[in-house]
Scaffold this motif. Structure first.
Motif, short mmCIF file in Angstrom:
data_model
loop_
_atom_site.label_atom_id
_atom_site.label_comp_id
_atom_site.label_asym_id
_atom_site.label_seq_id
_atom_site.Cartn_x
_atom_site.Cartn_y
_atom_site.Cartn_z
N LYS A 131 0.84 -1.21 0.00
CA LYS A 131 0.00 0.00 0.00
C LYS A 131 0.87 1.26 0.00
N ASN A 132 1.94 1.23 0.80
CA ASN A 132 2.84 2.40 0.86
C ASN A 132 3.52 2.66 -0.48
N ALA A 133 3.69 1.58 -1.28
CA ALA A 133 4.30 1.73 -2.60
C ALA A 133 3.27 2.17 -3.65
N GLY A 134 2.00 2.27 -3.20
CA GLY A 134 0.95 2.71 -4.13
C GLY A 134 0.19 1.57 -4.79
N ILE A 135 0.48 0.32 -4.37
CA ILE A 135 -0.25 -0.83 -4.93
C ILE A 135 -1.33 -1.21 -3.93
N THR A 136 -2.56 -0.81 -4.21
CA THR A 136 -3.63 -0.99 -3.23
C THR A 136 -4.56 -2.14 -3.58
N ASN A 137 -4.42 -2.70 -4.80
CA ASN A 137 -5.25 -3.84 -5.19
C ASN A 137 -4.51 -5.11 -4.76
N ILE A 138 -4.91 -5.65 -3.60
CA ILE A 138 -4.17 -6.75 -2.98
C ILE A 138 -5.11 -7.94 -2.74
N SER A 139 -4.64 -9.12 -3.14
CA SER A 139 -5.39 -10.35 -2.92
C SER A 139 -4.62 -11.23 -1.93
N LEU A 140 -5.33 -11.86 -1.02
CA LEU A 140 -4.72 -12.82 -0.08
C LEU A 140 -5.24 -14.21 -0.41
N ASP A 141 -4.34 -15.20 -0.42
CA ASP A 141 -4.73 -16.60 -0.58
C ASP A 141 -5.11 -17.17 0.78
N LEU A 142 -6.23 -17.89 0.80
CA LEU A 142 -6.69 -18.57 2.02
C LEU A 142 -6.91 -20.03 1.66
N MET A 143 -6.42 -20.95 2.49
CA MET A 143 -6.65 -22.38 2.25
C MET A 143 -7.58 -22.94 3.32
N LEU A 144 -8.46 -23.84 2.88
CA LEU A 144 -9.49 -24.42 3.75
C LEU A 144 -9.36 -25.93 3.79
N GLY A 145 -9.64 -26.51 4.96
CA GLY A 145 -9.56 -27.97 5.10
C GLY A 145 -8.13 -28.46 5.18
N THR A 146 -7.25 -27.65 5.80
CA THR A 146 -5.82 -27.97 5.86
C THR A 146 -5.45 -28.63 7.18
N PRO A 147 -4.25 -29.24 7.25
CA PRO A 147 -3.83 -29.89 8.50
C PRO A 147 -3.87 -28.92 9.68
N LYS A 148 -4.37 -29.41 10.80
CA LYS A 148 -4.46 -28.67 12.07
C LYS A 148 -5.46 -27.51 12.04
N GLN A 149 -6.16 -27.31 10.91
CA GLN A 149 -7.10 -26.19 10.85
C GLN A 149 -8.34 -26.47 11.69
N THR A 150 -8.78 -25.44 12.44
CA THR A 150 -9.98 -25.55 13.27
C THR A 150 -10.89 -24.36 12.96
N PHE A 151 -12.13 -24.44 13.40
CA PHE A 151 -13.07 -23.32 13.21
C PHE A 151 -12.61 -22.09 14.01
N VAL A 152 -12.04 -22.33 15.18
CA VAL A 152 -11.53 -21.21 15.99
C VAL A 152 -10.38 -20.52 15.25
N GLY A 153 -9.48 -21.34 14.67
CA GLY A 153 -8.37 -20.79 13.90
C GLY A 153 -8.85 -20.02 12.68
N LEU A 154 -9.88 -20.56 12.03
CA LEU A 154 -10.42 -19.91 10.84
C LEU A 154 -11.03 -18.56 11.21
N GLU A 155 -11.71 -18.52 12.35
CA GLU A 155 -12.28 -17.25 12.85
C GLU A 155 -11.17 -16.22 13.04
N GLU A 156 -10.05 -16.68 13.60
CA GLU A 156 -8.88 -15.81 13.82
C GLU A 156 -8.37 -15.25 12.48
N THR A 157 -8.34 -16.11 11.47
CA THR A 157 -7.89 -15.68 10.14
C THR A 157 -8.82 -14.63 9.56
N PHE A 158 -10.13 -14.79 9.77
CA PHE A 158 -11.09 -13.80 9.24
C PHE A 158 -10.93 -12.44 9.93
N VAL A 159 -10.66 -12.47 11.24
CA VAL A 159 -10.39 -11.21 11.96
C VAL A 159 -9.18 -10.51 11.35
N PHE A 160 -8.15 -11.31 11.05
CA PHE A 160 -6.92 -10.77 10.45
C PHE A 160 -7.21 -10.19 9.05
#
Length: 345
Positions: free
Chosen positions: A146-175
């Motif tokens: 963003k500081n470099a002026g590139i504001t169109n940013i996509s984040l990759d999210l993976m679902l159904g991964t090792p050790k993933q929990t609903f609580v952890g997923l909630e944490e990721t959505f907050v982030f």
């Protein structure tokens, strides 16, 4: 609809290969990478005069290259091709590298979209996926872009991964909400042959199939609450920030892929380069079957008239929905779309 083509450039180098990845990549070596860049730009000459309004650097890890080499590739592309001044130009980046100076250079080269490999904001989940960067590095990369002026940013999210929990997923959505980005790609983990995960799948602590499905539906709901509209089975965008490049794949708009294992749909033909950069034909593209398969990946779906089968059982079961002349999958339907496609094609 703007029907200019898309240009895809495959950068097949990584520091180390993630255990779930089956895309073609090799360990980064500076000399080999420099020679590869020259090979890519030399290949451009064969398509001189082509017109593009999207450019996409995928991998591998494109950001592993010296930023000047990315600049060289773009300069060569502009010299050979008609690259629209308002093109969407995307580069995939790994946040484990400090990208602050790279982003400044990328912005100078006209790159205006970043795709960041986040996968999860939870340390244990990222470690289980072989990812090195933590949430601090991801947050820094978003801020630096963003500081470099590139504001169109996509984040990759993976679902159904090792050790993933609903609580952890909630944490990721907050982030994700804190990051204030414009696009999310949310993929279900598929365990592919020829990957370390395939060999060790019995030992992986994976959510069961029902839990993984619920994680996907949770992602659809949470992302929509944050203002991300689902426009494709795995892609969500703030209004106006859909990936223009990837839309070409699903709408059968021509695209040219240059690099090892890069695929193309060009002049009605499909072809690709193999892992030794040899050209290989792959038949004709654009059939009705392809229109159905690719078009039904999109949330808006396709014209009902393309399908000759009775779809009412799928509509009654909540897997598909009608809207005017169109038929599309619901989020629940996307989860079983491969099965349904097999039945209706």
């Amino acid at each position: 609809m703007n029907d200019k083509a898309g240009l895809y450039i495959h950068i097949p180098f990584c520091t180390n290969k993630c255990p779930y990845c089956d895309f073609y990549s090799v360990t980064y070596e500076k000399k080999a990478a420099e020679a590869y860049v020259q090979q890519v730009t030399a290949e451009f000459e064969k398509y001189r005069g082509a017109a593009f309004d999207t450019v996409y650097f995928g991998g591998g890890t494109p950001s592993i290259l010296e930023p000047e080499w990315i600049g060289n590739i773009l300069h060569s592309a502009r010299s050979c091709f008609d690259v629209d001044r308002n093109s969407e130009i995307t580069i995939e980046c790994n946040p484990s590298k400090n990208l602050e100076n790279d982003f400044k250079k990328y912005a100078g080269y006209g790159i205006n979209r970043i795709s960041l490999g986040m996968q999860s904001a939870v340390k244990s989940e990222r470690m289980a996926l072989g990812r090195r960067a933590g949430r601090e590095e991801i947050a820094k990369a978003v801020t630096d872009a963003k500081n470099a002026g590139i504001t169109n940013i996509s984040l990759d999210l993976m679902l159904g991964t090792p050790k993933q929990t609903f609580v952890g997923l909630e944490e990721t959505f907050v982030f994700i909400e804190q990051m204030q980005v414009s696009h999310i790609s949310a993929y279900m983990l598929n365990i592919e042959e020829n990957t370390p995960f395939y060999k060790m799948q019995n030992k992986l602590e994976l959510p069961d199939e029902n839990a993984a499905s619920d994680m996907y539906l949770m992602a659809v709901e949470k992302l929509e609450q944050m203002g991300f509209q689902q426009y494709e089975i795995s892609n969500f965008a703030k209004p106006g920030f859909e990936s223009r490049h990837n839309m070409k794949y699903w709408q059968l708009i021509p695209y040219l892929g240059i690099g090892k294992s890069a695929h193309s749909f060009w002049n009605g033909k499909r072809f690709y380069y193999d892992r030794d950069f040899n050209f290989a034909e792959d038949g004709v593209g654009g059939s009705v079957e392809e229109q159905i398969m690719l078009g039904l990946r999109l949330k808006r779906g396709i014209k009902k008239s393309l399908i000759k089968r009775d779809l009412s059982p799928y509509i009654k079961a909540g897997y598909m929905e009608e809207s005017g002349e169109n038929i599309s999958f619901t989020p629940k339907g996307f989860l079983v779309s491969n099965t349904i496609l097999t039945e209706i094609l």
